[in-house]
Motif scaffolding. Structure first.
Motif, PDB file in Angstrom:
ATOM      1  N   HIS A 142       0.725  -1.272   0.102  1.00 17.90           N
ATOM      2  CA  HIS A 142      -0.082   0.027  -0.113  1.00 17.90           C
ATOM      3  C   HIS A 142       0.919   1.303  -0.020  1.00 17.90           C
ATOM      4  CE1 HIS A 142      -3.360  -2.620   1.794  1.00 17.90           C
ATOM      5  NE2 HIS A 142      -3.217  -2.466   0.627  1.00 17.90           N
ATOM      6  N   GLU A 146       1.038   4.127  -2.982  1.00 21.13           N
ATOM      7  CA  GLU A 146       0.917   5.486  -2.818  1.00 21.13           C
ATOM      8  C   GLU A 146       2.268   6.509  -3.310  1.00 21.13           C
ATOM      9  OE1 GLU A 146      -1.749   7.389  -1.306  1.00 21.13           O
ATOM     10  OE2 GLU A 146      -3.096   5.715  -0.784  1.00 21.13           O
ATOM     11  N   THR A 151      -3.744   5.513  -5.378  1.00 24.13           N
ATOM     12  CA  THR A 151      -4.358   5.682  -4.257  1.00 24.13           C
ATOM     13  C   THR A 151      -5.226   4.460  -3.833  1.00 24.13           C
ATOM     14  OG1 THR A 151      -6.327   6.501  -5.074  1.00 24.13           O
ATOM     15  CG2 THR A 151      -4.613   8.148  -4.494  1.00 24.13           C
ATOM     16  N   GLN A 152      -5.370   4.243  -2.698  1.00 21.83           N
ATOM     17  CA  GLN A 152      -6.290   2.897  -2.180  1.00 21.83           C
ATOM     18  C   GLN A 152      -7.623   3.062  -3.006  1.00 21.83           C
ATOM     19  OE1 GLN A 152      -4.898   0.239  -0.584  1.00 21.83           O
ATOM     20  NE2 GLN A 152      -3.262   1.682  -1.231  1.00 21.83           N
ATOM     21  N   GLU A 153      -8.204   4.558  -3.069  1.00 17.11           N
ATOM     22  CA  GLU A 153      -9.432   4.427  -3.738  1.00 17.11           C
ATOM     23  C   GLU A 153      -9.535   4.063  -5.172  1.00 17.11           C
ATOM     24  OE1 GLU A 153      -7.937   6.911  -2.058  1.00 17.11           O
ATOM     25  OE2 GLU A 153      -9.032   6.709  -0.102  1.00 17.11           O
ATOM     26  N   GLN A 154      -8.275   4.353  -5.872  1.00 13.12           N
ATOM     27  CA  GLN A 154      -8.377   3.981  -7.196  1.00 13.12           C
ATOM     28  C   GLN A 154      -8.333   2.432  -7.186  1.00 13.12           C
ATOM     29  OE1 GLN A 154      -4.807   6.330  -7.884  1.00 13.12           O
ATOM     30  NE2 GLN A 154      -5.949   7.366  -9.593  1.00 13.12           N
ATOM     31  N   LYS A 156      -9.451   0.166  -5.118  1.00 15.99           N
ATOM     32  CA  LYS A 156     -10.689  -0.260  -4.874  1.00 15.99           C
ATOM     33  C   LYS A 156     -11.717  -0.068  -6.087  1.00 15.99           C
ATOM     34  CE  LYS A 156     -13.461  -1.570  -1.592  1.00 15.99           C
ATOM     35  NZ  LYS A 156     -13.528  -3.073  -0.835  1.00 15.99           N
ATOM     36  N   GLU A 157     -11.619   0.746  -6.910  1.00 19.08           N
ATOM     37  CA  GLU A 157     -12.317   1.279  -8.013  1.00 19.08           C
ATOM     38  C   GLU A 157     -11.976   0.073  -9.088  1.00 19.08           C
ATOM     39  OE1 GLU A 157     -11.895   5.073  -9.680  1.00 19.08           O
ATOM     40  OE2 GLU A 157     -12.644   6.197  -7.862  1.00 19.08           O
ATOM     41  N   GLN A 160     -13.369  -3.327  -7.932  1.00 15.14           N
ATOM     42  CA  GLN A 160     -14.826  -3.453  -8.195  1.00 15.14           C
ATOM     43  C   GLN A 160     -15.419  -3.616  -9.580  1.00 15.14           C
ATOM     44  OE1 GLN A 160     -16.205   0.233  -5.985  1.00 15.14           O
ATOM     45  NE2 GLN A 160     -16.185  -0.826  -4.159  1.00 15.14           N
TER      46      GLN A 160
END
Length: 173
Positions: A142, A146, A151-154, A156-157, A160
């Motif tokens: 992680h 970064e 990012t962690q959000e990217q 996650k996207e 998904q």
């Protein structure tokens, strides 16, 4: 539990342990992507097409290596501290035992309920080891993500999107 179901439980627990071992292998590949591929290729980035081709080639080469080769490469790069190296070597030994000796060494145990229970406990202990290894590797991955602007959000996207593309029917990530 009936005997047939109990035998299935042994196979299920062994399968889960091997799955977790493969997750550790993929975590090592991810670290090698950052410590080896990114470290060498980011400064030379000239085109997206070349990057994709080089990335796919690197991933293919790493994915063809044994877990032992992957651990050695990670250690040779100085990417992990001695504590993690020791845990990785312990995980490698456990993975190899599960893949090559588990059922051979437990052939007689498989014939009794008590023996099968012993096999299940051993497989569960190996799962715990592989989980512990991943818990140590994931924060490193992680942080490197970064560092390279992912990012962690990217992530996650992407996860998904892949879940949706696969038509996953399990609970989404």
């Amino acid at each position: 539990m009936d005997k047939s179901e109990h035998c299935k439980e042994v196979y299920a627990h062994h399968g889960l342990a091997m799955y977790r071992a493969q997750c550790v292998e993929q975590s090592i590949v991810q670290l090698l992507i950052y410590f080896d591929f990114f470290a060498k290729k980011v400064p030379l980035l000239k085109s997206v097409e070349q990057w994709k081709q080089d990335f796919d080639n690197f991933d293919q080469v790493m994915s063809a290596k044994t877990m032992g080769q992957l651990v050695k490469k990670l250690v040779d790069l100085g990417a992990v501290d001695p504590t993690i190296e020791t845990l990785l070597r312990e995980g490698l030994k456990a993975r190899n035992y599960l893949a090559h000796r588990f059922f051979v060494d437990h052939a007689l145990n498989f014939l009794s309920e008590e023996g099968r229970n012993k096999m299940i406990v051993e497989a569960e202990e190996n799962c715990k080891l592989f989980n512990e290894i991943e818990e140590m590797l994931n924060p490193i991955t992680h942080a490197l993500s970064e560092k390279y602007g992912i990012t962690q959000e990217q992530l996650k996207e992407i996860e998904q999107m892949l879940f949706k593309k696969a038509g996953g029917d399990l609970d989404p990530p």
